[in-house]
Scaffold this motif. Structure first.
Motif, mmCIF file in Angstrom:
data_model
loop_
_atom_site.group_PDB
_atom_site.id
_atom_site.type_symbol
_atom_site.label_atom_id
_atom_site.label_comp_id
_atom_site.label_asym_id
_atom_site.label_seq_id
_atom_site.Cartn_x
_atom_site.Cartn_y
_atom_site.Cartn_z
ATOM 1 N N ASP A 727 0.816 -1.218 0.000
ATOM 2 C CA ASP A 727 0.000 0.000 0.000
ATOM 3 C C ASP A 727 0.849 1.268 0.000
ATOM 4 N N TRP A 732 -2.275 5.127 -4.935
ATOM 5 C CA TRP A 732 -3.670 5.319 -4.558
ATOM 6 C C TRP A 732 -4.120 6.734 -4.908
ATOM 7 N N ARG A 759 -9.682 1.908 -0.335
ATOM 8 C CA ARG A 759 -8.989 0.748 0.225
ATOM 9 C C ARG A 759 -9.245 0.625 1.725
ATOM 10 N N ASN A 812 -6.297 5.298 1.423
ATOM 11 C CA ASN A 812 -5.909 6.381 0.518
ATOM 12 C C ASN A 812 -6.386 7.751 0.963
#
Length: 820
Positions: A727, A732, A759, A812
């Motif tokens: 991540d 994002w 997310r 995000n």
């Protein structure tokens, strides 16, 4: 007929003189609640602050080093009786009991009951009962000094006293060394004879049930006695001749309804009634329990992978979806049946089918086991030894033997109890924790785990399996924590590695593994006065008991997620890492169900507000991890797993019905544009799994930082996701969403529609109302998709606050997210 009278009223408590006793408490009688303990009585009287708040625990250490006296008065039972006994179900711990100034007994074990003949000491009215509790610390330290110190995970003397070990502190618990009358106390007046023990051994033979009932009596007169038993339409009777004290009756039941674990069938239970009669046929004593007809055995057959560890109930193998259980409060008498029922609801709601009662706490209560029986939740009960070398000399050895026998007999009627375990991590500790040199040949508990305890179970309840330790490989010739044999604990992941290392293990059975996170925000705000809150503010630091706990939490965030910009970010991200760690571990182990037959993660609950490995925090609030576990433990699981030849979709079916469904697998950009797509036909037999390796065009991304893989089952089961980058490295987009809030009975419904990928979208309504709960968490939405969250709260919540940061969060929305 015998007569029992509880003595729970009119108690006072006072501290014996001591240097550390505060002057406002010294010599002052305090109203006492029985059952209860010193801490709760002092708290109720306003004489101490709440030990769970801030660092109050530290200032209250003197309580465990003080002697305490409980006292009440009572009248003798009416009528003529051969015996009057004082029955103490639980005294914590080193007690001297006097009636009218005459000593009637002494105790040194919290984990067993005592019965004292007090008839000769009684007068008709105005009797005085006193129970003096010597400091548990002083007793344990004296035994340690006499027997020689033993290695221990914590600098406390708990191995030298038969008391709840975690009273002395743990890496998730406070050091609050209790004293008190912690279970019921009362008088039992009886004549001629009484039922001393009733021990039903319940088995299934084909379609028929069998109860082999072992009865022991205590006598006041030497006359013939008759024992009768009845259950589910079957009955039996036996005579105990004068001079004898035991009988065995066998009751056969034709085709009884069986008791099954949840998910495998109904939890049929049957009343077992036992009566004791004298020569004239009059009833002298009676006993009743609800039992369940079921068989249980443990398959440990060697095979090409090592040796199995598979639990079978009614000859059906059960994949264990388990969790470890610790005492739900440091002060056990505050744990009501209602509170336990709520905790069981939380366990069942997360698709859990087994609770392991950990060996540093207690033998759980009748309420606990009755709830487990009624819900079909299996129970693994540890004998009470944890994380230390235990002396095998007297007087401790005799206490261990008596405690084990009492508890095996007490719990024998419960069908939910399917496994006894000798200890927690002590055999492993002897091998790997540098114990052998400091022990210098002294005893450390081996004789308990490999002789005393298995012999006790074999003699008193051979219907249940016994396993010497958790972990244990099945043989002293094999390392006790060898993943290929028996049970294993996986703690290197939390202590030194990343949670993705769970995938390096394909164990036979995982009995412990876990990852920490802080409790809910509302729990922190209730327990801590830190202003502002920070991960290292004084209260937060005091309520983090694990060695280097914060560093390990940060290591988990750094490995996977954007850097937190403030405490709100840190709180969300550390809870998210915990959830992901458990989901990764459980889904991986379940995907190998042909080798691995169960997982028991650490841990369901907490005993106070603390940063820990729990799914439900010390105030009973569910962390995001609970929702992740519910998903990972679902009856039907769809998961994407790395395999040596690439990514694979694994479908796991823990139901009695075949699972046939199409699964659509899509590799797409973050804005939802498909790059590759395929539909797989999944056909999974009952209680099985199927692995389907994905074609290269699905498993291989064009842009790892800008794509994801989504697998959706056609029957609406949970979807499975796979990211091709961490991540922190994924590009994002800033979150874009529309949120609509509308009232519903008892709360509000929040519908979120994604205009960008979102997310791990999660609502934290407890930030607005401490009573608020939400039904879903950790939802990833692709552009155009929607999710609905139902919030239950005591008051309507502000819609604007409910749908913005820090209440509504996703990965995000991080201020420090990776640049595009």
């Amino acid at each position: 007929m015998s007569r029992s009278t509880l003595l729970h009223e009119g108690w006072t408590l006072r501290a014996e003189p001591g240097r550390q006793v505060p002057p406002e408490i010294a010599g002052t009688p305090v109203p006492a609640v029985v059952p209860g303990c010193v801490h709760t009585d002092l708290l109720a009287a306003g004489l101490i602050p709440d030990p769970y708040l801030d660092d109050n625990e530290t200032a209250l250490a003197w309580i465990g080093r003080t002697d305490w006296v409980y006292q009440t008065s009572f009248d003798a039972p009416d009528g003529d009786h051969d015996r009057v006994d004082l029955v103490c179900a639980g005294l914590d711990t080193v007690a001297t009991v006097t009636v009218n100034g005459v000593e009637v007994g002494r105790t040194a074990n919290m984990h067993r009951g005592y019965r004292f003949d007090v008839g000769a000491s009684l007068r008709p009215t105005g009797n005085t009962l006193s129970v003096r509790f010597d400091s548990a610390y002083r007793y344990a330290e004296a035994q340690r000094d006499r027997l020689g110190d033993r290695p221990n995970a914590y600098p406390e003397p708990f191995p030298f006293i038969r008391k709840m070990a975690c009273n002395f502190g743990w890496d998730w618990g406070p050091t609050l060394v209790t004293a008190g009358i912690w279970q019921s106390i009362g008088l039992h007046a009886w004549s001629s004879a009484r039922l001393a023990t009733v021990r039903p051994l319940v088995t299934v033979d084909g379609t028929d049930g069998r109860v082999e009932l072992h009865v022991e009596v205590e006598r006041a007169t030497d006359t013939p006695l008759t024992v009768r038993a009845a259950v589910a339409g079957g009955a039996a009777e036996a005579t105990i001749p004068a001079g004898q004290r035991a009988a065995v009756l066998t009751v056969s039941v034709r085709e009884p309804a069986l008791w099954w674990p949840r998910g495998y069938g109904d939890q049929a239970r049957h009343d077992l009634d036992v009566t004791l009669a004298g020569p004239d046929g009059g009833t002298l004593d009676a006993w009743n329990r609800r039992i369940g007809f079921r068989s249980v055995h443990l398959d440990t057959t060697p095979d090409p992978h090592g040796a199995a560890f598979t639990l079978h109930v009614n000859d059906v193998p059960v994949f264990v979806r388990g969790v470890n259980w610790i005492p739900d409060d440091a002060f056990p008498t505050r744990i009501t049946r209602e509170r336990l029922a709520h905790r069981f609801d939380q366990a069942v709601g997360a698709n859990i089918n087994l609770l392991r009662v950990w060996g540093g706490g207690r033998y759980e209560s009748e309420d606990f086991y009755d709830l487990a029986d009624s819900l079909g939740v299996l129970v693994q009960q540890d004998f009470l030894f944890a994380c230390a070398a235990y002396p095998e000399e007297e007087p401790i050895a005799a206490e261990v033997a008596a405690e084990a026998a009492e508890q095996v007999v007490r719990l024998a009627p419960h069908p939910s109890l399917v496994l006894w375990t000798g200890n927690n991590e002590n055999i492993w500790g002897w091998h790997d924790w540098d114990w052998q040199e400091p022990l210098a040949g002294r005893t450390w508990g081996r004789g308990y785990y490999l002789d005393v305890l298995p012999r006790t179970v074999a003699e008193l309840d051979p219907t249940r399996p016994y396993w010497p330790g958790s972990p244990w490989s099945g043989s002293e010739e094999i390392h006790p924590n060898d993943p290929a044999y028996g049970t294993t604990h996986i703690w290197d992941v939390w202590n030194t590695d990343d949670y993705t290392k769970y995938r390096a293990y394909v164990p036979r059975f995982v009995a412990e593994f876990g990852w920490q996170a802080p409790p809910a925000y509302a729990t922190l705000r209730r327990a801590l006065s830190d202003d502002p809150l920070a991960h290292d503010s004084p209260g937060m630091a005091h309520h983090q008991k694990a060695i280097d706990g914060d560093l390990k939490l940060q290591r988990g965030v750094d490995a996977h997620l954007p850097a937190p910009a403030d405490f709100d970010d840190w709180h969300y991200l550390t809870q998210l890492v915990q959830a992901r760690a458990m989901q990764v571990g459980i889904e991986h182990f379940r995907s190998h169900r042909d080798v691995c037959s169960g997982t028991i993660f650490w841990q369901l609950n907490d005993c106070w507000p603390v940063t820990s490995w729990s799914a439900v925090d010390g105030d009973g609030r569910r962390k995001p991890m609970w929702y992740a576990v519910r998903r990972a433990y679902a009856d039907r699981l769809l998961t994407v797993q790395p395999r040596p030849d690439g990514l694979a979709v694994v479908a796991v079916n823990e139901t009695a019905d075949r699972w046939r469904t199409p699964v659509t697998v899509t590799r797409s950009t973050l804005d939802g544009e498909p790059r590759a797509k395929a539909t797989l036909e999944v056909d999974v037999p009952a209680y099985a799994s199927v692995t389907l390796v994905l074609p290269a065009d699905l498993a291989g991304p064009d842009e790892p930082r800008g794509e994801l893989l989504v697998a959706d089952a056609g029957d609406g089961a949970e979807r499975a996701l796979w990211l091709f980058a961490e991540d922190r490295d994924v590009r994002w987009p800033a979150p874009a969403l529309d949120a609509v809030v509308e009232p519903v009975d008892g709360g509000q419904r929040v519908r979120v529609t994604a205009r960008s990928v979102l997310r791990d979208l999660t609502l934290f309504p407890d930030r607005l109302d401490a009573s608020a709960e939400v039904d879903e968490a950790l939802v990833t939405l692709l552009p155009g998709e929607s999710a609905t969250f139902t919030v239950r709260s005591g008051t309507p919540l502000d819609p604007a606050a409910l749908t913005t940061r820090p209440v509504l969060r996703c990965v995000n929305d991080m201020k420090g997210r990776a640049p595009s």
